[in-house]
Structures are given as structure tokens and as C-alpha cells.
Write a protein that holds these residues in place. Structure first.
Motif, PDB file in Angstrom:
ATOM      1  N   ARG A   2       0.710  -1.042  -0.128  1.00  0.00           N
ATOM      2  CA  ARG A   2       0.039   0.106  -0.003  1.00  0.00           C
ATOM      3  C   ARG A   2       1.205   1.018   0.149  1.00  0.00           C
ATOM      4  NH1 ARG A   2      -4.304   1.335   5.125  1.00  0.00           N
ATOM      5  NH2 ARG A   2      -2.481   1.555   5.969  1.00  0.00           N
ATOM      6  N   THR A  24      -2.508  -0.638  -8.195  1.00  0.00           N
ATOM      7  CA  THR A  24      -1.268  -0.589  -6.726  1.00  0.00           C
ATOM      8  C   THR A  24      -2.760   0.546  -5.317  1.00  0.00           C
ATOM      9  OG1 THR A  24       0.347  -0.136  -7.728  1.00  0.00           O
ATOM     10  CG2 THR A  24       0.355   0.907  -4.802  1.00  0.00           C
ATOM     11  N   GLU A  25      -3.029  -0.084  -4.441  1.00  0.00           N
ATOM     12  CA  GLU A  25      -3.819   0.362  -3.537  1.00  0.00           C
ATOM     13  C   GLU A  25      -3.242   1.304  -2.752  1.00  0.00           C
ATOM     14  OE1 GLU A  25      -5.226  -0.691   0.951  1.00  0.00           O
ATOM     15  OE2 GLU A  25      -3.752  -2.080   0.168  1.00  0.00           O
ATOM     16  N   ASP A  71       3.702  -0.290   4.209  1.00  0.00           N
ATOM     17  CA  ASP A  71       3.104   0.525   3.098  1.00  0.00           C
ATOM     18  C   ASP A  71       4.475   1.338   3.381  1.00  0.00           C
ATOM     19  OD1 ASP A  71       0.475   0.200   4.469  1.00  0.00           O
ATOM     20  OD2 ASP A  71       0.824   1.701   5.626  1.00  0.00           O
TER      21      ASP A  71
END
Length: 324
Positions: A2, A24-25, A71
Motif C-alpha cells: 500500500r 496499486t492500493e 506501507d
């Protein structure tokens, strides 16, 4: 994986939209009218062979995100907003996530390293525009931009490879660079002219000012022992990847500094571009009167609510005065 894109301006908006549409998140962090527009209608992204609204998850503050291991956080705000953004990230629970500084200037990485252990510099070449809330334009082809990433102050790690792996499928050319700050100092030399564009407009005659500012900057970097790479000498396979191109029905609005004035943003990044040369000059005993004069011009334009084209070359030369 993410990716958190903090700051949905011209660069952040284009990057977030391109990453999201490639699968992509992405979570964007925005504010004000941009936040409201994206929440209502998505992020409208226009570039070569691209003109569409991209659905994008967006929040108004880092505290609205539960940060995860793995992340990646892309810092896309201007340098004058960096300190507050870093404090907000820390307060929201971000800790070991890698931070990537997709910003003009060379001060952001050092600011981030005071609070976060994994900091990466990113040299950005992406001619993008953000004037209207919810809408960003990218004037480059065939790729939407070129991005060089590396650890700060030097080296590479697996997160740089993850960055490239995310950017390439999104139509952006990503490269790792173990000495990325040399690349960013080279870009800084180019960005010294942003204030000229912001003051006089994109088509105005710049006179001797670009050469005078660059001469001061080169003397400062030499005195400070700082390595830099000439962006005009990009290796051939990168040079043509993201050439400035026209978009039908759209006009470029000038440098990022000019765009700040056009939006009435209330601040400008000159103190972190020309001001970095001034700061280094004072540290190392190198006079920088022209870059210091351009700082004063930027501050005066913000205070007076001036717009690109409101000043002339004669006005700027008068500010420089007899210092050169």
C-alpha cells in the motif's frame, strides 16, 4: 503493498492517480478544496492518451489511517509544509515505514531523518500542473515522468526496488540511484529559476538572472564540497523518456512556484530553493546576493497577493540592485 501519497498537488496528484489506476492500493492525504473534490468525484487525471476520473481513497489527515508494516509513504508537499506533515505522521502512528521525498530542494530528507529511520530521496522529473481542485495535468510523453530513488544520504535498499516496481507499470519510469542526492542537487540548480517564472510569467525574458544565480550556486556547492549531477546530461536512455508535450486544450501554468501563486496558496518554496544556496553561502563565506534577492521577491509576492507576470525583468534587476 500500500502506498500513502501525502500531498495531492501536481506531482502527488499525478503519482497517486497513475498508481491507483494501475492497480496499486493508494491512499491520498489532501486538504481543502482538493480533498472535497476528490471525495466527491475522484481525481481527474489528464495526460497523453489519458483523460479520466480515477477513483481514489482520500483522507484529510494522517490520523485517519491505520498504518501497516510494509506501507510506503510518499511525501509530496512543498518543503515549507514538511515539518508539520512529519509531526502529524509521527502522531498518527507512522514509525518504521519508509518515507520517500518526492520534492524539490534538498532539505526534506534531513528533516525527515530526525523523526523517521528509513528516508529515501527521489529526484522527480514530471512536468505537471495543478490549478483546479480535483484535476491534475501531466505534460510528458511517452512516460509520465522520470523518478530516481535512493537511500538518504546514500545507498540503496529493497524499498527502492519496490518503489521502481510500483512506478514502472503505472507509466512512470523509475530508476534506483545510490547517490540520489547528487541528482537532487542538480535538479536544485534548475529550480533556482522557478521564481523567475513565478514573478514574470513563463514566456518572459529572464536577462542575466539565470546565469548569475547559477554562478553563485556553483561557487557555493564547490565551497561546501557538495557533489551534483548535471540534469542536462541524463544518460541517453532516460533523456527521451518523459519529454514535455502538449495536451489539446490545455496550457502549462509554469513552475510549481507559479502554480502556488495562481492558486493563492499563501506560501512559496523559494526559501528552500534559492534560500538553500543563500544558507550554504552564509555557512561557507560565499556571497549570494542574487539568490537572496530572489528570496525577497518571492516573499513580497506572497505578502502582496501577486500573480505570475505582475513583475518585470526591470523590477527584479532593481531588487538585485548594485550587488553584482
Amino acid at each position: 503493498m500500500r502506498i500513502i501519497v501525502y500531498g495531492l498537488g501536481a506531482i502527488g496528484g499525478c503519482v497517486a492517480g497513475l498508481l491507483a489506476r494501475s492497480g496499486t492500493e493508494v491512499i491520498g492525504i489532501a486538504r481543502g478544496a482538493m480533498l472535497d473534490a476528490v471525495r466527491a468525484d475522484g481525481l481527474w487525471l489528464k495526460g497523453h492518451d489519458l483523460d479520466e476520473a480515477v477513483p481514489l481513497t482520500v483522507v484529510g489527515h494522517p490520523t485517519e489511517i491505520v498504518f501497516r508494516n510494509g506501507d510506503m509513504i510518499l511525501m509530496c508537499m512543498k518543503a515549507q509544509h514538511m515539518a508539520g506533515a512529519l509531526e502529524d505522521l509521527r502522531a498518527a502512528g507512522a514509525a518504521d515505514q519508509p518515507l520517500f521525498c518526492l520534492q524539490n530542494g534538498v532539505v526534506n530528507e534531513d528533516m525527515a531523518l530526525r523523526l523517521f529511520p528509513k528516508v529515501h530521496g527521489v529526484m522527480v522529473w514530471m512536468p505537471a500542473t495543478y490549478i483546479d481542485p480535483g484535476r491534475v495535468l501531466c505534460f510528458a510523453a511517452p512516460k509520465f515522468g522520470v523518478f530516481e530513488t535512493g537511500l538518504f544520504p546514500g545507498g540503496l535498499d529493497a524499498d527502492d526496488e519496490r518503489f521502481v516496481d510500483a512506478f514502472d507499470p503505472a507509466g512512470m519510469a523509475g530508476f534506483t540511484h545510490p547517490k540520489v542526492m547528487a541528482s537532487k542537487y542538480g535538479k536544485l540548480l534548475m529550480n533556482l529559476e522557478n521564481i523567475l517564472n513565478a514573478a514574470m510569467g513563463p514566456e518572459a525574458e529572464k536577462g542575466p538572472l539565470p546565469d548569475l544565480m547559477r554562478k553563485e550556486a556553483l561557487a557555493v556547492l564547490d565551497a561546501a564540497g557538495i557533489a551534483w549531477e548535471d540534469r542536462a546530461q541524463l544518460v541517453p536512455e532516460r533523456r527521451g523518456l518523459a519529454q514535455i508535450s502538449d495536451l489539446p486544450g490545455e496550457a502549462r501554468s509554469g513552475s510549481s512556484s507559479a502554480q502556488s501563486l495562481l492558486r493563492g496558496a499563501g506560501s512559496i518554496e523559494t526559501d528552500y530553493l534559492n534560500g538553500e544556496i543563500t544558507r550554504l553561502g552564509r555557512l561557507h563565506g560565499v556571497p549570494t546576493p542574487v539568490n537572496a534577492a530572489m528570496q525577497r521577491v518571492g516573499a513580497r509576492m506572497v505578502r502582496g497577493g501577486l500573480r505570475p507576470g505582475d513583475l518585470t525583468l526591470a523590477d527584479l534587476m532593481a531588487e538585485v540592485g548594485n550587488t553584482v
